[in-house]
Design a protein around this motif. Structure first.
Motif, PDB file in Angstrom:
ATOM      1  N   LEU A  25      -3.061   2.807   4.951  1.00  0.00           N
ATOM      2  CA  LEU A  25      -3.654   3.738   3.989  1.00  0.00           C
ATOM      3  C   LEU A  25      -3.452   5.193   4.395  1.00  0.00           C
ATOM      4  O   LEU A  25      -3.379   6.082   3.554  1.00  0.00           O
ATOM      5  CB  LEU A  25      -5.151   3.447   3.851  1.00  0.00           C
ATOM      6  CG  LEU A  25      -5.502   2.122   3.152  1.00  0.00           C
ATOM      7  CD1 LEU A  25      -6.936   1.723   3.454  1.00  0.00           C
ATOM      8  CD2 LEU A  25      -5.287   2.234   1.653  1.00  0.00           C
ATOM      9  N   TRP A  82     -15.359   1.601   7.952  1.00  0.00           N
ATOM     10  CA  TRP A  82     -15.162   2.516   6.836  1.00  0.00           C
ATOM     11  C   TRP A  82     -15.257   3.970   7.296  1.00  0.00           C
ATOM     12  O   TRP A  82     -14.561   4.841   6.758  1.00  0.00           O
ATOM     13  CB  TRP A  82     -16.178   2.238   5.730  1.00  0.00           C
ATOM     14  CG  TRP A  82     -15.930   0.949   5.015  1.00  0.00           C
ATOM     15  CD1 TRP A  82     -16.719  -0.164   5.016  1.00  0.00           C
ATOM     16  CD2 TRP A  82     -14.799   0.625   4.202  1.00  0.00           C
ATOM     17  NE1 TRP A  82     -16.159  -1.165   4.258  1.00  0.00           N
ATOM     18  CE2 TRP A  82     -14.976  -0.699   3.733  1.00  0.00           C
ATOM     19  CE3 TRP A  82     -13.652   1.316   3.812  1.00  0.00           C
ATOM     20  CZ2 TRP A  82     -14.052  -1.343   2.910  1.00  0.00           C
ATOM     21  CZ3 TRP A  82     -12.732   0.675   2.977  1.00  0.00           C
ATOM     22  CH2 TRP A  82     -12.934  -0.628   2.539  1.00  0.00           C
ATOM     23  N   ALA A  99     -11.956   4.769   8.612  1.00  0.00           N
ATOM     24  CA  ALA A  99     -11.017   4.922   7.491  1.00  0.00           C
ATOM     25  C   ALA A  99     -11.142   6.298   6.860  1.00  0.00           C
ATOM     26  O   ALA A  99     -10.140   6.919   6.480  1.00  0.00           O
ATOM     27  CB  ALA A  99     -11.268   3.821   6.456  1.00  0.00           C
ATOM     28  N   LEU A 104      -9.318   8.412   1.138  1.00  0.00           N
ATOM     29  CA  LEU A 104     -10.284   7.493   0.553  1.00  0.00           C
ATOM     30  C   LEU A 104     -11.576   8.248   0.288  1.00  0.00           C
ATOM     31  O   LEU A 104     -12.158   8.848   1.203  1.00  0.00           O
ATOM     32  CB  LEU A 104     -10.564   6.320   1.504  1.00  0.00           C
ATOM     33  CG  LEU A 104      -9.388   5.391   1.830  1.00  0.00           C
ATOM     34  CD1 LEU A 104      -9.861   4.251   2.722  1.00  0.00           C
ATOM     35  CD2 LEU A 104      -8.737   4.846   0.575  1.00  0.00           C
ATOM     36  N   ILE A 115       0.831  -1.197   0.000  1.00  0.00           N
ATOM     37  CA  ILE A 115       0.000   0.000   0.000  1.00  0.00           C
ATOM     38  C   ILE A 115       0.866   1.247   0.000  1.00  0.00           C
ATOM     39  O   ILE A 115       1.790   1.372   0.821  1.00  0.00           O
ATOM     40  CB  ILE A 115      -0.924   0.012   1.243  1.00  0.00           C
ATOM     41  CG1 ILE A 115      -1.889  -1.182   1.188  1.00  0.00           C
ATOM     42  CG2 ILE A 115      -1.694   1.326   1.338  1.00  0.00           C
ATOM     43  CD1 ILE A 115      -2.707  -1.359   2.441  1.00  0.00           C
ATOM     44  N   LYS A 174     -13.604  -2.779  -2.792  1.00  0.00           N
ATOM     45  CA  LYS A 174     -14.060  -1.528  -2.181  1.00  0.00           C
ATOM     46  C   LYS A 174     -12.917  -0.529  -2.047  1.00  0.00           C
ATOM     47  O   LYS A 174     -13.099   0.677  -2.257  1.00  0.00           O
ATOM     48  CB  LYS A 174     -14.715  -1.815  -0.826  1.00  0.00           C
ATOM     49  CG  LYS A 174     -16.049  -2.540  -0.957  1.00  0.00           C
ATOM     50  CD  LYS A 174     -16.626  -2.943   0.391  1.00  0.00           C
ATOM     51  CE  LYS A 174     -17.936  -3.701   0.211  1.00  0.00           C
ATOM     52  NZ  LYS A 174     -18.511  -4.185   1.473  1.00  0.00           N
ATOM     53  N   LEU A 175     -11.734  -1.028  -1.719  1.00  0.00           N
ATOM     54  CA  LEU A 175     -10.571  -0.141  -1.664  1.00  0.00           C
ATOM     55  C   LEU A 175     -10.298   0.473  -3.038  1.00  0.00           C
ATOM     56  O   LEU A 175      -9.954   1.656  -3.148  1.00  0.00           O
ATOM     57  CB  LEU A 175      -9.340  -0.902  -1.169  1.00  0.00           C
ATOM     58  CG  LEU A 175      -9.323  -1.297   0.315  1.00  0.00           C
ATOM     59  CD1 LEU A 175      -8.110  -2.162   0.607  1.00  0.00           C
ATOM     60  CD2 LEU A 175      -9.323  -0.062   1.209  1.00  0.00           C
ATOM     61  N   GLU A 176     -10.462  -0.329  -4.090  1.00  0.00           N
ATOM     62  CA  GLU A 176     -10.277   0.196  -5.444  1.00  0.00           C
ATOM     63  C   GLU A 176     -11.299   1.282  -5.751  1.00  0.00           C
ATOM     64  O   GLU A 176     -10.973   2.329  -6.320  1.00  0.00           O
ATOM     65  CB  GLU A 176     -10.388  -0.946  -6.454  1.00  0.00           C
ATOM     66  CG  GLU A 176      -9.233  -1.930  -6.395  1.00  0.00           C
ATOM     67  CD  GLU A 176      -9.440  -3.128  -7.304  1.00  0.00           C
ATOM     68  OE1 GLU A 176     -10.600  -3.347  -7.727  1.00  0.00           O
ATOM     69  OE2 GLU A 176      -8.466  -3.850  -7.583  1.00  0.00           O
ATOM     70  N   ALA A 236      -7.874   3.856  -3.335  1.00  0.00           N
ATOM     71  CA  ALA A 236      -6.653   3.489  -2.621  1.00  0.00           C
ATOM     72  C   ALA A 236      -5.568   3.069  -3.619  1.00  0.00           C
ATOM     73  O   ALA A 236      -5.846   2.517  -4.690  1.00  0.00           O
ATOM     74  CB  ALA A 236      -6.924   2.331  -1.651  1.00  0.00           C
ATOM     75  N   LEU A 280      -4.925  -2.100   7.979  1.00  0.00           N
ATOM     76  CA  LEU A 280      -5.156  -1.569   6.635  1.00  0.00           C
ATOM     77  C   LEU A 280      -5.354  -0.055   6.679  1.00  0.00           C
ATOM     78  O   LEU A 280      -4.782   0.684   5.883  1.00  0.00           O
ATOM     79  CB  LEU A 280      -6.390  -2.211   6.009  1.00  0.00           C
ATOM     80  CG  LEU A 280      -6.252  -3.524   5.240  1.00  0.00           C
ATOM     81  CD1 LEU A 280      -7.578  -3.860   4.574  1.00  0.00           C
ATOM     82  CD2 LEU A 280      -5.148  -3.462   4.214  1.00  0.00           C
TER      83      LEU A 280
END
Length: 440
Positions: free
Chosen positions: A404, A245, A248, A14, A8, A428-430, A434, A400
Motif C-alpha cells: 500500500l 492500522w 499503516a 490510507l 494493489i 476496511k481497506l475499501e 486503498a 499489505l
C-alpha cells in the motif's frame, strides 16, 4: 475466506475510520473457557475471523451448542452436553491452529479425557507444546503420545499444583488458568504472563466463580472451586490490530481513526509511535493515528512480554521504519524466526539486514542459538511494487502495508492467512480508500 490474491496500486494515503472488535488472543480462549461452566455463557464483541470459526467448530464437535445472540458479534455458548470427539473430527476442524491444546484442562475436568492432534501455527518459531504437557502432568494428567496425536486422561481428577514457567508463555499461563480453576486445592503459578488478554481471561473466570489472585513478580494463585457457572462478558479490543492500522497510517502518510482502541493497553506502543514521529489523539471511543508530516525518526526496539513492546507490533512497524531517516534496530526476543517477512521488503527496495547477534541493550535467550533475531533497517527508502506471498499472520499484514505504501503495482497472494486475525480487512481497506483489486 475465499480471497487468495490482491493486486494493489500503492502510494495512496490510507484515510478514514475503521472499527475494532474483540482481541483474537482473548476471544478464542474465552470461548474455550465456556466449557468449564455448568450454564451457558454469552461472549460479546466477537470478531468475524477464521480463528473464531476454528474454535467454534471444535466446540461443536465436543457437543457445545454455539449460536448468535443479538447480532453476529455476540455468541451464546451452551456446554451442557459436552462430549468426547473423534480425533479425526478434531484434526479436521483444528487445521493449523494450536488452540486444541487449551481444550485439554476443561475437557479433563468435564469428561476425564482429552485428545489433541499434531499442532500447527504460524511459521515464526518453535512454540513447542512441551510447556502445556508438563503443566497438565503437574495437575495429575496422564499423557500418552500416539501416532495420530496425544491422549490425556485424569481418572481420579486433577489437583492443584505449583507451576514455574521458565519463560512467561502466554499459552502456558492460559493452560494453567483453565485447568486450575476446577482443580482440587491451590495452584501457584510463578513466571506467569500478564498480558491484558490474560487479565481479561481472569476477569471472565472470576465472573464464572473462580478465585484468582494476581500477586507481584508474575505470581498467580488459583484456589480451585467445585463448580463454575457461565459468564456474560464483552471482550477486550484487539490491540494488535490497532497497532497494525497505526503502522499503516504512518507508512502511507495516512490518517486512520481506529474505533474501539483504548490508551491503557496501547501505552508502550504509543510511546514508540511518537518517538518514530507519528502523531495520535486519544478519544473516548478510539484513537486517531496519523502522519503529521516531516521526517520519521529511527528507533531502537526490543520486543518483550507485557508490559514490553509486543512482538506482534514489530512487523507492521518495521515497514514504517524503512521510511525513517537513519538506522533503526529491532531486537526480537519472543519468537526466534520472526524476520522471515523482511525478504519481501528487501525485494521491494528496503535496506534491512538481519543478524544472529543480540543488537539490543541486553542478551536474550536466542543470542547463542544461531537464530537471526535482530534487524537493522536503514532509511529512508522508497519501496516499489512487487509480487509477494504472505508467510504468516502479522508478516502478511506487514506485506499489505508495504504494498500500500509502495510506488507502483504489487500482487499479494495467500492473503487468506490474514483473515485469521484481522476482521473484514478487505472491507476496511475499501473504507480507507486503498486502490486494489480482489482476485481468486
Amino acid at each position: 475466506m475465499n480471497v487468495d490474491r490482491l493486486t494493489i496500486n500503492g502510494g495512496k494515503p490510507l484515510t478514514g475510520r475503521i472499527e475494532l472488535r474483540g482481541a483474537k488472543n482473548l476471544v478464542t480462549k474465552a470461548m474455550v473457557a465456556a466449557i468449564l461452566g455448568d450454564t451457558p455463557s454469552v461472549l460479546k464483541n466477537v470478531p468475524n475471523i477464521s480463528d473464531v470459526s476454528v474454535v467454534r467448530g471444535l466446540l461443536e464437535v465436543h457437543g457445545v451448542r454455539v449460536t448468535h445472540g443479538v447480532d453476529e458479534s455476540e455468541l451464546i455458548l451452551d456446554p451442557r452436553n459436552v462430549e468426547s470427539a473423534h480425533m479425526a473430527d478434531i484434526d479436521a476442524h483444528a487445521g493449523s491452529s494450536r488452540i486444541p491444546i487449551l481444550f485439554c484442562g476443561p475437557l479433563l475436568h468435564k469428561l476425564g479425557e482429552a485428545f489433541i492432534p499434531d499442532l500447527g501455527g504460524c511459521r515464526i518459531g518453535d512454540r513447542p507444546i512441551d510447556y502445556h504437557l508438563e503443566v497438565l502432568r503437574n495437575f495429575g494428567a496422564k499423557v500418552e503420545k500416539l501416532p495420530s496425536g496425544i491422549r490425556m486422561s485424569a481418572p481420579t481428577g486433577l489437583h492443584g499444583a505449583k507451576v514455574s514457567l521458565p519463560y512467561p508463555s502466554v499459552g502456558a499461563t492460559e493452560q494453567v488458568l483453565l485447568t486450575a480453576v476446577l482443580a482440587d486445592g491451590i495452584t501457584e503459578l510463578t513466571g506467569a504472563a500478564i498480558e491484558p488478554e490474560i487479565m481479561d481471561l481472569i476477569n471472565i473466570l472470576q465472573k464464572m466463580g473462580a478465585i484468582i489472585t494476581v500477586e507481584t513478580d508474575r505470581v498467580i494463585r488459583i484456589e480451585g472451586v467445585d463448580k463454575l457457572d457461565g459468564y456474560t462478558h464483552r471482550a477486550l479490543f484487539d490491540r494488535n490490530e490497532a497497532a497494525s492500522w497505526a503502522a499503516a497510517a504512518l507508512a502511507t502518510d495516512g490518517d486512520i481513526y481506529v474505533g474501539g482502541a483504548q490508551q491503557p493497553e496501547m501505552l508502550t506502543f504509543l510511546n514508540v509511535f511518537r518517538k518514530v514521529g507519528g502523531a495520535f489523539e486519544i478519544h473516548e471511543d478510539g484513537i486517531r493515528f496519523y502522519h503529521p508530516g516531516g521526517e520519521l525518526k529511527p528507533v531502537i526496539i526490543e520486543t518483550d512480554v507485557h508490559p514490553g513492546f509486543m512482538t506482534d507490533w514489530q512487523q507492521p512497524l518495521v515497514v514504517a521504519l524503512t521510511k525513517a531517516t537513519g538506522v533503526s534496530i529491532v531486537h526480537e526476543t519472543v519468537y526466534e524466526q520472526r524476520f522471515g517477512f523482511v525478504d519481501a521488503l528487501v525485494d521491494m527496495g528496503a535496506t534491512i539486514e538481519v543478524h544472529k547477534e543480540c543488537l539490543g541493550a541486553r542478551t536474550c535467550r536466542f543470542g547463542q542459538r544461531n537464530f537471526q533475531h535482530s534487524a537493522v533497517i536503514s532509511g529512508p527508502r522508497k519501496l516499489t511494487g512487487a509480487d509477494v506471498e504472505v508467510p504468516d499472520l502479522r508478516g502478511g499484514f506487514s506485506h499489505l502495508i508495504a504494498a500500500l505504501s509502495a510506488e507502483g503495482r504489487s500482487t499479494v497472494s495467500n492473503v487468506g492467512i490474514i483473515a485469521r486475525g484481522y476482521e473484514n480487512f478487505i472491507s476496511k481497506l475499501e473504507l480507507l480508500g486503498a486502490d486494489f483489486v480482489v482476485e481468486g
